[in-house]
Enzyme design. Structure first.
Site, PDB file in Angstrom:
ATOM      1  N   SER A  73      38.686  30.019  33.376  1.00 23.59           N
ATOM      2  CA  SER A  73      40.067  29.890  32.905  1.00 23.59           C
ATOM      3  C   SER A  73      40.627  28.484  33.011  1.00 23.59           C
ATOM      4  O   SER A  73      41.439  28.078  32.185  1.00 23.59           O
ATOM      5  CB  SER A  73      40.965  30.851  33.689  1.00 23.59           C
ATOM      6  OG  SER A  73      40.816  30.647  35.077  1.00 23.59           O
ATOM      7  N   HIS A  94      39.345  35.416  29.070  1.00 28.09           N
ATOM      8  CA  HIS A  94      39.577  34.352  28.077  1.00 28.09           C
ATOM      9  C   HIS A  94      38.573  34.391  26.931  1.00 28.09           C
ATOM     10  O   HIS A  94      38.586  33.494  26.087  1.00 28.09           O
ATOM     11  CB  HIS A  94      39.534  32.975  28.765  1.00 28.09           C
ATOM     12  CG  HIS A  94      40.635  32.827  29.754  1.00 28.09           C
ATOM     13  ND1 HIS A  94      41.875  32.337  29.409  1.00 28.09           N
ATOM     14  CD2 HIS A  94      40.701  33.140  31.064  1.00 28.09           C
ATOM     15  CE1 HIS A  94      42.656  32.345  30.475  1.00 28.09           C
ATOM     16  NE2 HIS A  94      41.972  32.827  31.497  1.00 28.09           N
ATOM     17  N   LYS A 115      46.028  38.119  26.737  1.00 28.88           N
ATOM     18  CA  LYS A 115      45.752  36.784  26.202  1.00 28.88           C
ATOM     19  C   LYS A 115      45.535  36.878  24.681  1.00 28.88           C
ATOM     20  O   LYS A 115      46.513  36.968  23.959  1.00 28.88           O
ATOM     21  CB  LYS A 115      44.602  36.156  26.971  1.00 28.88           C
ATOM     22  CG  LYS A 115      44.956  36.091  28.485  1.00 28.88           C
ATOM     23  CD  LYS A 115      43.969  35.369  29.304  1.00 28.88           C
ATOM     24  CE  LYS A 115      44.157  35.594  30.796  1.00 28.88           C
ATOM     25  NZ  LYS A 115      45.451  35.180  31.341  1.00 28.88           N
TER      26      LYS A 115
HETATM   27  C1  LIG Z   1      39.822  34.894  34.315  1.00 27.52           C
HETATM   28  C2  LIG Z   1      41.051  35.726  34.494  1.00 27.52           C
HETATM   29  N1  LIG Z   1      40.916  36.984  34.946  1.00 27.52           N
HETATM   30  C3  LIG Z   1      41.980  37.778  35.117  1.00 27.52           C
HETATM   31  C4  LIG Z   1      43.253  37.336  34.833  1.00 27.52           C
HETATM   32  C5  LIG Z   1      44.390  38.254  35.063  1.00 27.52           C
HETATM   33  O1  LIG Z   1      44.794  38.862  33.874  1.00 27.52           O
HETATM   34  P1  LIG Z   1      46.262  39.412  33.730  1.00 27.52           P
HETATM   35  O2  LIG Z   1      47.144  38.263  33.413  1.00 27.52           O
HETATM   36  O3  LIG Z   1      46.190  40.409  32.633  1.00 27.52           O
HETATM   37  O4  LIG Z   1      46.628  40.031  35.032  1.00 27.52           O
HETATM   38  C6  LIG Z   1      43.441  36.031  34.344  1.00 27.52           C
HETATM   39  C7  LIG Z   1      44.732  35.461  33.998  1.00 27.52           C
HETATM   40  O5  LIG Z   1      45.776  35.826  34.080  1.00 27.52           O
HETATM   41  C8  LIG Z   1      42.313  35.208  34.185  1.00 27.52           C
HETATM   42  O6  LIG Z   1      42.447  33.951  33.748  1.00 27.52           O
END
Ligand SMILES: Cc1ncc(COP(=O)(O)O)c(C=O)c1O
Length: 390
Positions: free
Chosen positions: A177, A205, A237
């Site tokens: 990320s 992502h 996303k």
């Molecule tokens: C790699 C990764 N996993 C999980 C999440 C968590 O997802 P969510 O925003 O839907 O809680 C994010 C970012 O928010 C992320 O960048």
């Protein structure tokens, strides 16, 4: 309260204090912030669907049919036919037998790790994995072995040297990320086979962004879906909504439905979110041109920034990080970008390791060519003003 006050004071001194900005419009290519129109370069709205009328209609139709809230947990009264259709659509997108929707991607990682492995098992985790994976590992009570970022020799070495009678699990972000690089999944799945380990990929992502069909990292590499045992994703996303999911075999998903506490003990996502997400999944499959455009824009941006001498982390994703190093300087860089008409946030520790504070630029398929030129121009001006480039 004194301890919190002094902790906040230390954060301010170190340039690590965080403030929230209020957006005056959707996170589209142009946003309204404090009355100014800026090029948005900090949103994860990769396919540009966040203000798409088809998603709006999906949400509104769902409100008309089911109202605004789910009013109960999934196993009680919170499941509608929309929830079930979405799970089926996500399984198809991921080429798995089944999928389960949770309230956030964060909760999906907690649910997968805390339910599927436990004491006596060993998790092998990339050092740059997302915070929700790290927290899930802690919650699982399994032993955790951290391997160097995307370093397959180190992973092999650690798999070889960490004996266990329990289950081994390798967990990695599909696309990292904060760095925007892609996990070496072909090598990871080979190692998993050799050392009898399960593989879990967090494609937050990558879903909708990578792969011919938008299926994510496995689709990108053309790997058979069953070589990855647990696929995590988010609806927040590229899918432009809110929520998370886990995709895998029927038995795995059935087990999670019965045992995953973040699934069982939280009210289901509201019908409008699910209605909109269903439309987004349809668009991911039907409009591959969005992915093509997004990657072309990312390539143009990477090239333009590198040409003016900015230090861009190499990668393939529409996440383009410019490393500045010092947190205060990075904050100042983002202020100057805003002055030049571009909204991009400074990413600082603990989100990234100390000394690697960065501006993380993210793109959308709906950015115009002129937006990319404006971003390059603003980054160049800010870089010169701060002495990052000459
Ligand atoms: C790699 C990764 N996993 C999980 C999440 C968590 O997802 P969510 O925003 O839907 O809680 C994010 C970012 O928010 C992320 O960048």
């Amino acid at each position: 309260m004194q301890r919190f006050q002094s902790a906040l004071h230390h954060l301010k001194e170190a340039g690590l204090y965080r403030r929230m900005r209020s957006m005056g419009s959707a996170s589209a290519p142009r946003v309204n912030v404090d009355g100014r129109s800026l090029v948005m370069c900090a949103a994860n709205n990769y396919l540009g669907l966040v203000d798409d009328d088809r998603l709006r209609e999906g949400a509104i139709d769902a409100i008309h049919r089911y109202g605004t809230g789910a009013s109960g947990a999934r196993l009680i009264t919170g499941t509608t036919d929309l929830h079930l259709h979405l799970e089926q659509a996500l399984a198809e997108l991921k080429q798995t037998e089944a999928a389960i929707v949770l309230n956030t991607g964060y909760m999906a990682n907690l649910a997968a790790l805390s339910t599927l492995v436990g004491a006596g098992d060993v998790i092998f985790s990339d050092e740059l994995n997302h915070a929700s994976i790290i927290d899930g590992c802690r919650l699982s009570k399994a032993a955790v072995v951290v391997y160097r970022h995307n370093d397959m020799d180190d992973l092999r070495h650690k798999l070889e040297n960490y004996a266990t009678t329990g289950q081994r699990l390798i967990v990695t972000d599909g696309v990292f990320s904060m760095d925007g690089d892609v996990a070496d999944l072909p090598a990871i799945t080979d190692l998993a086979q050799a050392y009898d380990a399960w593989v879990m990929v967090d494609d937050a992502h990558a879903t909708g962004v990578f792969g011919e069909h938008g299926g994510g990292t496995a689709d990108h590499y053309g790997l058979p879906a069953d070589s990855i045992h647990i696929q995590v994703g988010t609806l927040s996303k590229a899918l432009a909504c809110e929520g998370g999911f886990i995709a895998g075999s029927t038995v795995l998903i059935d087990y999670l439905r019965n045992r995953a506490r973040p699934f069982i003990f939280s009210t289901a996502l509201s019908p409008p979110v699910i209605g909109a997400a269903l439309r987004a999944v349809e668009i991911v499959s039907a409009e591959p041109q969005r992915r093509k455009r997004l990657h072309a824009l990312a390539q143009r941006l990477r090239k333009g920034l590198s040409e003016v001498g900015l230090q861009v982390i190499p990668g393939e994703a529409p996440i383009v990080p410019i490393v500045i190093g010092d947190p205060e300087r990075t904050l100042e860089y983002s202020r100057r970008l805003e002055h030049h008409g571009v909204f991009a946030t400074a990413i600082r520790p603990p989100t990234v390791p100390p000394g690697t504070s960065r501006i993380r630029l993210t793109l959308m398929a709906t950015h115009a060519d002129e937006d990319i030129e404006q971003i390059i121009d603003a980054c160049t001006k800010a870089g010169k003003e701060l002495g990052v480039i000459s």
